[in-house]
Design an enzyme around this catalytic site. Structure first.
Site, short mmCIF file in Angstrom:
data_model
loop_
_atom_site.label_atom_id
_atom_site.label_comp_id
_atom_site.label_asym_id
_atom_site.label_seq_id
_atom_site.Cartn_x
_atom_site.Cartn_y
_atom_site.Cartn_z
N CYS A 34 -0.96 -0.76 1.43
CA CYS A 34 -0.27 -0.66 0.14
C CYS A 34 0.46 0.65 -0.09
O CYS A 34 1.68 0.67 -0.25
CB CYS A 34 -1.28 -0.90 -0.98
SG CYS A 34 -2.13 -2.46 -0.76
N GLY B 101 -3.81 5.74 3.95
CA GLY B 101 -3.31 4.69 4.84
C GLY B 101 -3.41 3.36 4.13
O GLY B 101 -3.40 3.31 2.90
N ASN C 279 0.81 2.62 -7.86
CA ASN C 279 0.48 2.99 -6.48
C ASN C 279 1.15 4.31 -6.10
O ASN C 279 0.55 5.16 -5.43
CB ASN C 279 0.90 1.89 -5.50
CG ASN C 279 -0.19 0.85 -5.34
OD1 ASN C 279 -1.25 0.95 -5.97
ND2 ASN C 279 0.04 -0.16 -4.52
N LEU D 173 -8.69 12.47 -6.13
CA LEU D 173 -8.49 13.91 -5.87
C LEU D 173 -9.30 14.33 -4.66
O LEU D 173 -9.70 15.47 -4.56
CB LEU D 173 -8.92 14.72 -7.10
CG LEU D 173 -7.96 14.74 -8.29
CD1 LEU D 173 -8.48 15.66 -9.38
CD2 LEU D 173 -6.56 15.17 -7.87
N GLY E 14 -8.14 14.91 2.27
CA GLY E 14 -8.53 14.34 3.56
C GLY E 14 -7.35 14.35 4.51
O GLY E 14 -6.47 15.23 4.42
N LYS F 179 3.45 1.45 2.29
CA LYS F 179 4.54 0.48 2.13
C LYS F 179 5.18 0.60 0.75
O LYS F 179 6.40 0.63 0.61
CB LYS F 179 3.95 -0.92 2.35
CG LYS F 179 4.83 -2.08 1.98
CD LYS F 179 4.20 -3.39 2.41
CE LYS F 179 3.14 -3.91 1.47
NZ LYS F 179 3.61 -4.50 0.22
N LYS G 83 3.33 -1.94 -11.20
CA LYS G 83 2.62 -2.01 -9.91
C LYS G 83 3.06 -0.88 -8.97
O LYS G 83 2.24 -0.13 -8.43
CB LYS G 83 2.89 -3.38 -9.27
CG LYS G 83 2.45 -3.50 -7.84
CD LYS G 83 0.96 -3.44 -7.71
CE LYS G 83 0.56 -3.31 -6.28
NZ LYS G 83 -0.86 -3.40 -6.06
N LYS H 130 -10.02 3.24 5.47
CA LYS H 130 -10.99 3.75 4.49
C LYS H 130 -12.29 2.97 4.69
O LYS H 130 -12.30 1.95 5.40
CB LYS H 130 -10.46 3.61 3.08
CG LYS H 130 -10.31 2.17 2.61
CD LYS H 130 -10.04 2.16 1.12
CE LYS H 130 -10.12 0.75 0.59
NZ LYS H 130 -9.97 0.70 -0.84
N VAL I 117 -4.72 -10.48 -0.90
CA VAL I 117 -4.45 -10.66 -2.34
C VAL I 117 -4.69 -12.12 -2.77
O VAL I 117 -5.39 -12.40 -3.74
CB VAL I 117 -3.00 -10.25 -2.69
CG1 VAL I 117 -2.67 -10.59 -4.13
CG2 VAL I 117 -2.80 -8.77 -2.44
C1 UGA Z 1 -4.57 0.59 -3.35
C2 UGA Z 1 -4.75 0.81 -4.87
O1 UGA Z 1 -5.83 1.73 -5.09
C3 UGA Z 1 -5.05 -0.51 -5.60
O2 UGA Z 1 -5.09 -0.29 -7.00
C4 UGA Z 1 -3.90 -1.49 -5.27
O3 UGA Z 1 -4.14 -2.76 -5.87
C5 UGA Z 1 -3.82 -1.67 -3.77
O4 UGA Z 1 -3.55 -0.40 -3.16
C6 UGA Z 1 -2.68 -2.63 -3.49
O5 UGA Z 1 -1.53 -2.31 -3.84
O6 UGA Z 1 -2.94 -3.75 -3.04
P1 UGA Z 1 -6.21 0.26 -1.26
O7 UGA Z 1 -4.99 0.44 -0.42
O8 UGA Z 1 -7.11 -0.87 -0.98
O9 UGA Z 1 -5.81 0.14 -2.82
O10 UGA Z 1 -7.09 1.58 -1.09
P2 UGA Z 1 -7.41 2.92 -1.90
O11 UGA Z 1 -8.84 2.93 -2.23
O12 UGA Z 1 -6.46 3.13 -2.99
O13 UGA Z 1 -7.17 4.01 -0.77
C7 UGA Z 1 -5.91 4.17 -0.13
C8 UGA Z 1 -5.95 5.34 0.82
O14 UGA Z 1 -6.04 6.56 0.10
C9 UGA Z 1 -7.14 5.35 1.80
O15 UGA Z 1 -6.68 5.72 3.08
C10 UGA Z 1 -8.07 6.41 1.24
O16 UGA Z 1 -8.86 7.03 2.22
C11 UGA Z 1 -7.07 7.38 0.64
N1 UGA Z 1 -7.62 8.21 -0.44
C12 UGA Z 1 -8.02 7.64 -1.61
C13 UGA Z 1 -7.71 9.59 -0.29
O17 UGA Z 1 -7.33 10.14 0.76
N2 UGA Z 1 -8.19 10.34 -1.32
C14 UGA Z 1 -8.59 9.79 -2.49
O18 UGA Z 1 -9.04 10.55 -3.39
C15 UGA Z 1 -8.52 8.40 -2.64
#
Ligand code: UGA
Length: 441
Positions: free
Chosen positions: A260, A257, A208, A250, A253, A263, A204, A320, A11
């Protein structure tokens, strides 16, 4: 306007670099001297597309610098961003000792009036606490204001998100603080939403938690689809066309993980619990996610009940794509369970293998390519939807002893796998391609 950023985790570093890119004079402070020395040379400690390039550019333009000396970084700052970690305590609550330490550093080092901006994800009320610490310990009559300015960046696209975000939230309690922070952020050209401090802190967590809820919801629907013979990709597409629902997050999977969602969902349950409110829905979201991370093993065991001596390839280790981060990744649980069941595990990830070596069970072996990982294997498990995996030539799976692919991220069409003679199990889709498949959203 001089800006200091305390903490150069994901961050803090992205915030500091982005602020320098829009023209501000930024110094990033971190206690880790070795890390600071690397960052001074433009070397990013994390894999984040576009970050190193912007670091190098803004260091050269003398708008961005790094130091491990708090006094040097803080004494002349007009605005100080707190971007330190808020890890998880054993009970799920947010650990705030780094935030408290940052507030104390500010008290010790400032020589001007400052605005302290909290970027770290902190429980509702923390900015009041920061203000209390600073005001009670400050011996001079300097004026210190606090602002909550949560981040909404996604790992893997954080630089892009900084310049194309949906909103910037500013929580403050004075016109002066609103004006200064709004002016700093204006060049991002992203809509700014101004609110009170506690609401900004809650936005925030609620954002999330809502996104995590969408994921657990669609994962439960996908499990039901499997039992009823429906196809989750078609269902997600059909649901997402409703603008009130929206098509993002949507994708079914093997669960969410990262640093963010796991936690912050647990922390919000705690925050609610602290005011005697039981957040039942969110508890369900967390439990569904825990179950979903183990789904791929249950699917594997349906095909191969005894894994003793079997060679299992694990493709994708990061939580991811486009990141080298393994925090709370399903790969940790999955590889542990495979080894527990007596399998020989060979893993491949395009970027995250160096980190994986420090995190995963030491019995895991690593391959240099998808082809090498799956060669002569009894099954391949897909845990991360990297482009390299999604675009692989399907004939590569013929290198396996038995072409059995269990895909936790629905990377391929069922009919394509069928055409290539691969036994294929995915998430929320029929085993055989009886139905029309739409291109996933
Ligand atoms: C997430 C939020 O999307 C951000 O807006 C936020 O700023 C960030 O946390 C944070 O609090 O710092 P991030 O953890 O980087 O971002 O990743 P995401 O893209 O949100 O994905 C999180 C998890 O959800 C991954 O494991 C991803 O594979 C999974 N996911 C995401 C799914 O299983 N399905 C989806 O449709 C989208």
């Amino acid at each position: 306007m001089k800006i200091a950023v305390i903490g150069t985790g994901y961050v803090g570093l992205v915030t500091g670099v982005s602020l320098s890119e829009i023209g501000h004079d930024v110094v990033c402070i971190d206690v880790n001297k070795e890390k600071v020395a690397k960052m001074q040379k433009g070397i990013s400690p994390i894999y984040e597309p576009g970050l190193s390039e912007l670091m190098t550019k803004n260091i050269a333009a003398q708008r961005l610098s790094f130091t491990s000396d708090h006094r040097k970084g803080l004494q002349q700052a007009d605005v100080i961003y707190i971007a330190v970690g808020t890890p998880e305590n054993a009970d799920g609550s947010a650990e705030l000792s780094f935030v408290v330490q940052a507030a104390e550093n500010i008290v010790d080092c400032i020589e001007k009036d400052v605005i302290v901006v909290t970027k770290s994800t902190v429980p509702v009320g923390t900015n009041d606490m920061i203000k209390g610490i600073i005001q009670s310990q400050l011996t001079s009559d300097l004026k210190v204001e606090v602002v909550s300015n949560p981040e909404f960046l996604k790992e893997g696209s954080a630089i892009h998100d900084s310049f194309h975000g949906d909103r910037i939230v500013i929580g403050a309690d004075s016109e002066h603080a609103f004006n200064v922070i709004e002016k700093i952020n204006q060049p991002f050209n992203v809509p700014i939403f101004k609110t009170d401090i506690k609401s900004a802190e809650m936005i925030k967590y609620a954002s999330n938690a809502f996104l995590a809820t969408k994921i657990s919801f669609i994962n439960e629907i996908s499990n039901i689809c499997e039992l009823l013979g429906a196809n989750i990709e078609n269902v997600s597409t059909g649901m997402g066309l409703d603008q009130r629902i929206g098509s993002q997050f949507l994708k079914a999977g093997i669960g969410y993980g990262g640093s963010c969602f796991p936690k912050d969902t647990k922390a919000l349950i705690q925050i609610a619990g602290n005011v005697a409110y039981e957040f039942e829905l969110l508890k369900g979201v967390v439990n569904v996610n825990k179950k979903q991370q183990g789904l791929i093993i249950r699917k594997l065991n349906d095909c191969l009940p005894n894994l003793t001596g079997k060679k299992i390839a694990v493709l994708g280790l990061a939580f991811k794509p486009n990141t080298d981060d393994l925090r709370e990744s399903a790969s940790i649980l999955v590889t542990d369970e495979l080894i527990k069941q007596g399998a020989e595990v060979v893993a491949y990830d395009p970027i995250a293998m160096d980190n994986a070596k420090n995190v995963l069970n030491s019995s895991v072996r690593y391959a240099d390519s998808i082809a090498e990982a799956i060669e002569n294997s009894d099954a391949a498990l897909i845990l991360t939807d990297w482009d390299e995996i999604k675009n692989v030539e399907l004939s590569v799976f013929n290198k396996m002893k038995t072409p059995l692919v269990i895909d936790g991220r629905n990377c391929f069409l069922v009919k394509d796998m069928e055409t290539h003679g691969i036994e294929y199990r995915s998430i929320g889709r029929p085993v055989a391609a009886k139905q029309i498949e739409v291109t996933p959203i």
